[in-house]
Design a protein around this motif. Structure first.
Motif, mmCIF file in Angstrom:
data_model
loop_
_atom_site.group_PDB
_atom_site.id
_atom_site.type_symbol
_atom_site.label_atom_id
_atom_site.label_comp_id
_atom_site.label_asym_id
_atom_site.label_seq_id
_atom_site.Cartn_x
_atom_site.Cartn_y
_atom_site.Cartn_z
ATOM 1 N N PRO A 15 29.752 43.180 38.176
ATOM 2 C CA PRO A 15 28.627 43.135 37.235
ATOM 3 C C PRO A 15 28.845 43.943 35.956
ATOM 4 O O PRO A 15 28.332 43.577 34.906
ATOM 5 N N ASP A 16 29.610 45.018 36.017
ATOM 6 C CA ASP A 16 29.857 45.828 34.818
ATOM 7 C C ASP A 16 31.076 45.354 34.039
ATOM 8 O O ASP A 16 31.347 45.853 32.946
ATOM 9 N N GLY A 17 31.853 44.441 34.606
ATOM 10 C CA GLY A 17 33.056 43.952 33.948
ATOM 11 C C GLY A 17 34.134 45.019 33.826
ATOM 12 O O GLY A 17 34.975 44.948 32.941
ATOM 13 N N ALA A 18 34.122 45.992 34.721
ATOM 14 C CA ALA A 18 35.048 47.124 34.624
ATOM 15 C C ALA A 18 36.252 47.022 35.557
ATOM 16 O O ALA A 18 37.191 47.800 35.433
ATOM 17 N N TRP A 19 36.244 46.075 36.461
ATOM 18 C CA TRP A 19 37.305 46.004 37.464
ATOM 19 C C TRP A 19 38.688 45.814 36.849
ATOM 20 O O TRP A 19 39.629 46.535 37.156
ATOM 21 N N ARG A 20 38.833 44.818 35.961
ATOM 22 C CA ARG A 20 40.140 44.561 35.337
ATOM 23 C C ARG A 20 40.632 45.768 34.563
ATOM 24 O O ARG A 20 41.804 46.129 34.635
ATOM 25 N N THR A 21 39.758 46.423 33.832
ATOM 26 C CA THR A 21 40.137 47.607 33.065
ATOM 27 C C THR A 21 40.586 48.725 33.990
ATOM 28 O O THR A 21 41.601 49.379 33.737
ATOM 29 N N ALA A 22 39.869 48.927 35.076
ATOM 30 C CA ALA A 22 40.221 49.991 36.023
ATOM 31 C C ALA A 22 41.605 49.764 36.625
ATOM 32 O O ALA A 22 42.342 50.720 36.881
ATOM 33 N N TYR A 23 41.979 48.516 36.840
ATOM 34 C CA TYR A 23 43.281 48.198 37.427
ATOM 35 C C TYR A 23 44.338 47.894 36.364
ATOM 36 O O TYR A 23 45.490 47.633 36.699
ATOM 37 N N GLY A 24 43.952 47.895 35.095
ATOM 38 C CA GLY A 24 44.904 47.648 34.018
ATOM 39 C C GLY A 24 45.418 46.223 33.988
ATOM 40 O O GLY A 24 46.598 45.989 33.745
ATOM 41 N N LEU A 25 44.528 45.255 34.205
ATOM 42 C CA LEU A 25 44.931 43.855 34.292
ATOM 43 C C LEU A 25 44.424 43.029 33.121
ATOM 44 O O LEU A 25 43.332 43.258 32.621
ATOM 45 N N GLU A 26 45.214 42.048 32.736
ATOM 46 C CA GLU A 26 44.780 41.010 31.811
ATOM 47 C C GLU A 26 44.007 39.978 32.647
ATOM 48 O O GLU A 26 44.034 40.035 33.880
ATOM 49 N N PRO A 27 43.340 39.010 32.007
ATOM 50 C CA PRO A 27 42.583 38.021 32.774
ATOM 51 C C PRO A 27 43.412 37.260 33.810
ATOM 52 O O PRO A 27 42.890 36.818 34.829
ATOM 53 N N ASP A 28 44.713 37.105 33.584
ATOM 54 C CA ASP A 28 45.554 36.373 34.534
ATOM 55 C C ASP A 28 46.410 37.294 35.404
ATOM 56 O O ASP A 28 47.324 36.852 36.088
ATOM 57 N N GLY A 29 46.103 38.590 35.406
ATOM 58 C CA GLY A 29 46.849 39.549 36.208
ATOM 59 C C GLY A 29 46.453 39.511 37.675
ATOM 60 O O GLY A 29 45.528 38.805 38.070
ATOM 61 N N ALA A 30 47.184 40.287 38.481
ATOM 62 C CA ALA A 30 46.918 40.314 39.923
ATOM 63 C C ALA A 30 47.259 41.689 40.479
ATOM 64 O O ALA A 30 48.080 42.411 39.923
ATOM 65 N N VAL A 31 46.624 42.017 41.588
ATOM 66 C CA VAL A 31 46.901 43.278 42.270
ATOM 67 C C VAL A 31 46.942 42.993 43.769
ATOM 68 O O VAL A 31 46.188 42.171 44.274
ATOM 69 N N LEU A 32 47.869 43.655 44.444
ATOM 70 C CA LEU A 32 47.998 43.537 45.892
ATOM 71 C C LEU A 32 47.621 44.884 46.489
ATOM 72 O O LEU A 32 48.255 45.895 46.210
ATOM 73 N N VAL A 33 46.537 44.883 47.256
ATOM 74 C CA VAL A 33 46.038 46.122 47.850
ATOM 75 C C VAL A 33 46.418 46.128 49.329
ATOM 76 O O VAL A 33 46.133 45.174 50.055
ATOM 77 N N ARG A 34 47.054 47.204 49.748
ATOM 78 C CA ARG A 34 47.465 47.342 51.142
ATOM 79 C C ARG A 34 46.233 47.529 52.035
ATOM 80 O O ARG A 34 45.158 47.902 51.546
ATOM 81 N N PRO A 35 46.367 47.306 53.329
ATOM 82 C CA PRO A 35 45.221 47.495 54.241
ATOM 83 C C PRO A 35 44.638 48.906 54.219
ATOM 84 O O PRO A 35 43.455 49.088 54.483
#
Length: 65
Positions: A15-35
């Motif tokens: 809702p705040d649109g902050a997720w991509r910024t927090a992870y340093g991603l562009e709109p087409d970026g991706a992140v793999l989070v371990r368990p």
């Protein structure tokens, strides 16, 4: 394993649109989070060969290379 899309019509809201910024991603970026919640790999933007790039990342994380 599960894959989720955050924001932009994905199943997880941002809702705040902050997720991509927090992870340093562009709109087409991706992140793999371990368990355990740690980031195992991140691609700031999309790749020309996403299947190969993700496969390489998984191989490194799982010590297969």
């Amino acid at each position: 394993p599960a894959a989720h899309r955050v924001g932009g019509g994905g199943e997880l809201r941002d809702p705040d649109g902050a997720w991509r910024t927090a992870y340093g991603l562009e709109p087409d970026g991706a992140v793999l989070v371990r368990p355990d919640g740690h980031v195992g790999w991140r691609s700031r933007s999309g790749a020309d060969e996403p299947v190969r790039v993700l496969g390489d990342a998984l191989d490194r994380i799982l010590s297969r290379r």
